[in-house]
Motif scaffolding. Sequence first.
Motif, PDB file in Angstrom:
ATOM      1  N   GLY A 125      42.224  47.400  39.093  1.00 22.25           N
ATOM      2  CA  GLY A 125      41.336  47.210  37.835  1.00 22.25           C
ATOM      3  C   GLY A 125      39.825  47.017  38.210  1.00 22.25           C
ATOM      4  O   GLY A 125      39.412  46.763  39.436  1.00 22.25           O
ATOM      5  N   VAL A 126      38.746  46.711  37.350  1.00 20.88           N
ATOM      6  CA  VAL A 126      37.303  46.699  37.497  1.00 20.88           C
ATOM      7  C   VAL A 126      37.153  45.246  38.117  1.00 20.88           C
ATOM      8  O   VAL A 126      36.314  45.283  38.922  1.00 20.88           O
ATOM      9  CB  VAL A 126      36.583  46.949  36.183  1.00 20.88           C
ATOM     10  N   LYS A 127      37.937  44.303  37.599  1.00 19.06           N
ATOM     11  CA  LYS A 127      37.740  42.844  38.148  1.00 19.06           C
ATOM     12  C   LYS A 127      37.963  42.897  39.743  1.00 19.06           C
ATOM     13  O   LYS A 127      37.340  42.249  40.446  1.00 19.06           O
ATOM     14  CB  LYS A 127      38.505  41.853  37.262  1.00 19.06           C
ATOM     15  N   GLU A 128      39.025  43.573  40.038  1.00 20.66           N
ATOM     16  CA  GLU A 128      39.337  43.535  41.517  1.00 20.66           C
ATOM     17  C   GLU A 128      38.385  44.218  42.170  1.00 20.66           C
ATOM     18  O   GLU A 128      38.162  43.810  43.463  1.00 20.66           O
ATOM     19  CB  GLU A 128      40.686  44.089  41.666  1.00 20.66           C
ATOM     20  N   VAL A 129      37.908  45.334  41.875  1.00 21.00           N
ATOM     21  CA  VAL A 129      36.839  45.953  42.457  1.00 21.00           C
ATOM     22  C   VAL A 129      35.548  45.153  42.583  1.00 21.00           C
ATOM     23  O   VAL A 129      34.853  45.208  43.864  1.00 21.00           O
ATOM     24  CB  VAL A 129      36.364  47.323  41.871  1.00 21.00           C
ATOM     25  N   ALA A 130      35.164  44.694  41.522  1.00 16.90           N
ATOM     26  CA  ALA A 130      33.936  43.752  41.894  1.00 16.90           C
ATOM     27  C   ALA A 130      34.121  42.474  42.449  1.00 16.90           C
ATOM     28  O   ALA A 130      33.362  42.147  43.408  1.00 16.90           O
ATOM     29  CB  ALA A 130      33.612  43.222  40.186  1.00 16.90           C
ATOM     30  N   VAL A 131      35.203  41.740  42.406  1.00 14.65           N
ATOM     31  CA  VAL A 131      35.608  40.675  43.375  1.00 14.65           C
ATOM     32  C   VAL A 131      35.410  41.385  44.940  1.00 14.65           C
ATOM     33  O   VAL A 131      35.221  40.713  45.628  1.00 14.65           O
ATOM     34  CB  VAL A 131      36.841  40.115  43.071  1.00 14.65           C
ATOM     35  N   SER A 132      36.148  42.367  45.119  1.00 17.67           N
ATOM     36  CA  SER A 132      36.127  42.801  46.579  1.00 17.67           C
ATOM     37  C   SER A 132      34.672  43.228  46.875  1.00 17.67           C
ATOM     38  O   SER A 132      34.097  42.773  48.122  1.00 17.67           O
ATOM     39  CB  SER A 132      36.834  43.960  46.562  1.00 17.67           C
ATOM     40  N   LEU A 133      33.770  43.991  46.446  1.00 18.11           N
ATOM     41  CA  LEU A 133      32.389  44.347  46.458  1.00 18.11           C
ATOM     42  C   LEU A 133      31.484  43.227  46.673  1.00 18.11           C
ATOM     43  O   LEU A 133      30.670  43.130  47.419  1.00 18.11           O
ATOM     44  CB  LEU A 133      31.935  45.397  45.549  1.00 18.11           C
ATOM     45  N   LEU A 134      31.646  42.143  45.467  1.00 12.70           N
ATOM     46  CA  LEU A 134      30.732  41.113  45.742  1.00 12.70           C
ATOM     47  C   LEU A 134      31.295  39.729  46.462  1.00 12.70           C
ATOM     48  O   LEU A 134      30.484  38.765  46.501  1.00 12.70           O
ATOM     49  CB  LEU A 134      30.237  40.636  44.294  1.00 12.70           C
ATOM     50  N   GLY A 135      32.198  39.942  46.948  1.00 13.33           N
ATOM     51  CA  GLY A 135      32.907  38.907  47.981  1.00 13.33           C
ATOM     52  C   GLY A 135      33.238  39.185  49.341  1.00 13.33           C
ATOM     53  O   GLY A 135      32.399  39.178  50.323  1.00 13.33           O
ATOM     54  N   THR A 136      34.166  39.891  49.408  1.00 11.45           N
ATOM     55  CA  THR A 136      34.684  40.486  50.832  1.00 11.45           C
ATOM     56  C   THR A 136      33.699  41.280  51.413  1.00 11.45           C
ATOM     57  O   THR A 136      33.502  41.039  52.666  1.00 11.45           O
ATOM     58  CB  THR A 136      36.229  41.054  50.817  1.00 11.45           C
ATOM     59  N   TYR A 137      33.229  42.456  50.654  1.00 12.96           N
ATOM     60  CA  TYR A 137      32.429  43.245  51.310  1.00 12.96           C
ATOM     61  C   TYR A 137      30.969  43.185  50.991  1.00 12.96           C
ATOM     62  O   TYR A 137      30.349  44.261  50.908  1.00 12.96           O
ATOM     63  CB  TYR A 137      32.883  44.839  50.900  1.00 12.96           C
ATOM     64  N   LEU A 138      30.695  42.040  50.594  1.00 11.38           N
ATOM     65  CA  LEU A 138      29.242  41.842  50.315  1.00 11.38           C
ATOM     66  C   LEU A 138      28.148  42.313  51.261  1.00 11.38           C
ATOM     67  O   LEU A 138      27.133  43.235  50.981  1.00 11.38           O
ATOM     68  CB  LEU A 138      28.992  40.465  49.976  1.00 11.38           C
ATOM     69  N   ILE A 139      28.088  41.942  52.533  1.00 10.97           N
ATOM     70  CA  ILE A 139      27.382  42.317  53.591  1.00 10.97           C
ATOM     71  C   ILE A 139      27.265  43.927  53.831  1.00 10.97           C
ATOM     72  O   ILE A 139      26.259  44.564  53.819  1.00 10.97           O
ATOM     73  CB  ILE A 139      27.543  41.662  54.653  1.00 10.97           C
ATOM     74  N   GLY A 140      28.424  44.523  53.616  1.00 12.32           N
ATOM     75  CA  GLY A 140      28.636  46.222  53.753  1.00 12.32           C
ATOM     76  C   GLY A 140      27.811  46.741  52.670  1.00 12.32           C
ATOM     77  O   GLY A 140      27.047  47.723  52.737  1.00 12.32           O
ATOM     78  N   VAL A 141      28.035  46.205  51.393  1.00 12.56           N
ATOM     79  CA  VAL A 141      27.379  46.734  50.301  1.00 12.56           C
ATOM     80  C   VAL A 141      25.772  46.476  50.262  1.00 12.56           C
ATOM     81  O   VAL A 141      25.002  47.645  49.939  1.00 12.56           O
ATOM     82  CB  VAL A 141      27.838  46.060  49.012  1.00 12.56           C
ATOM     83  N   GLU A 142      25.459  45.501  50.783  1.00 13.49           N
ATOM     84  CA  GLU A 142      23.853  45.318  50.645  1.00 13.49           C
ATOM     85  C   GLU A 142      23.354  46.091  52.012  1.00 13.49           C
ATOM     86  O   GLU A 142      22.209  46.440  51.795  1.00 13.49           O
ATOM     87  CB  GLU A 142      23.410  43.771  51.273  1.00 13.49           C
TER      88      GLU A 142
END
Length: 168
Positions: A125-142
Amino acid sequence: PVVEALFYIAAAVAAACAVAAVTRLNASHALLYTVVLLLALAVIFYLLGAPFAAALMVIVYAGAILVLLLFVIMLLNLGERSRSDERGMLEPRVWILPAFLAAVLLAEMAVTVGVAAGPARRVVGVKEVAVSLLGTYLIGVELASFLLLAGVVSAVHLGRRRAAGDRP
């Protein structure tokens, strides 16, 4: 099963488009194959149970690439050369293979919906993607966003016209 066969077909289309995009000398031709590549990746994401990521691939990446190409053509204003390139894009030898590969992907999605097999795994779901991108993978996304920003700034700098007093 059917979903596994569809996955391998989409993967083959993606691999063929990736090779074709890299080997084309004309940037417009490479762009056609890149768009079909992104559509194939969207099909793969959908088959793996990530319809949100598949929608993002189509909307953000495939759509953004087409808009980017439009802006580049508008900014560069190549004149007669761009008009001859556009006439060359109308030749069937240029668009027939990307159109065929896109038709394969469309048929694949029709089979997926018709069989009602749905995604092979559970739906993310969208919530799981958001939690992963803005939590676990935040540095990679930035870091990816900084790289994209650097690419945009570089493209604008390289593509701008120089004033008469500017040094080359």
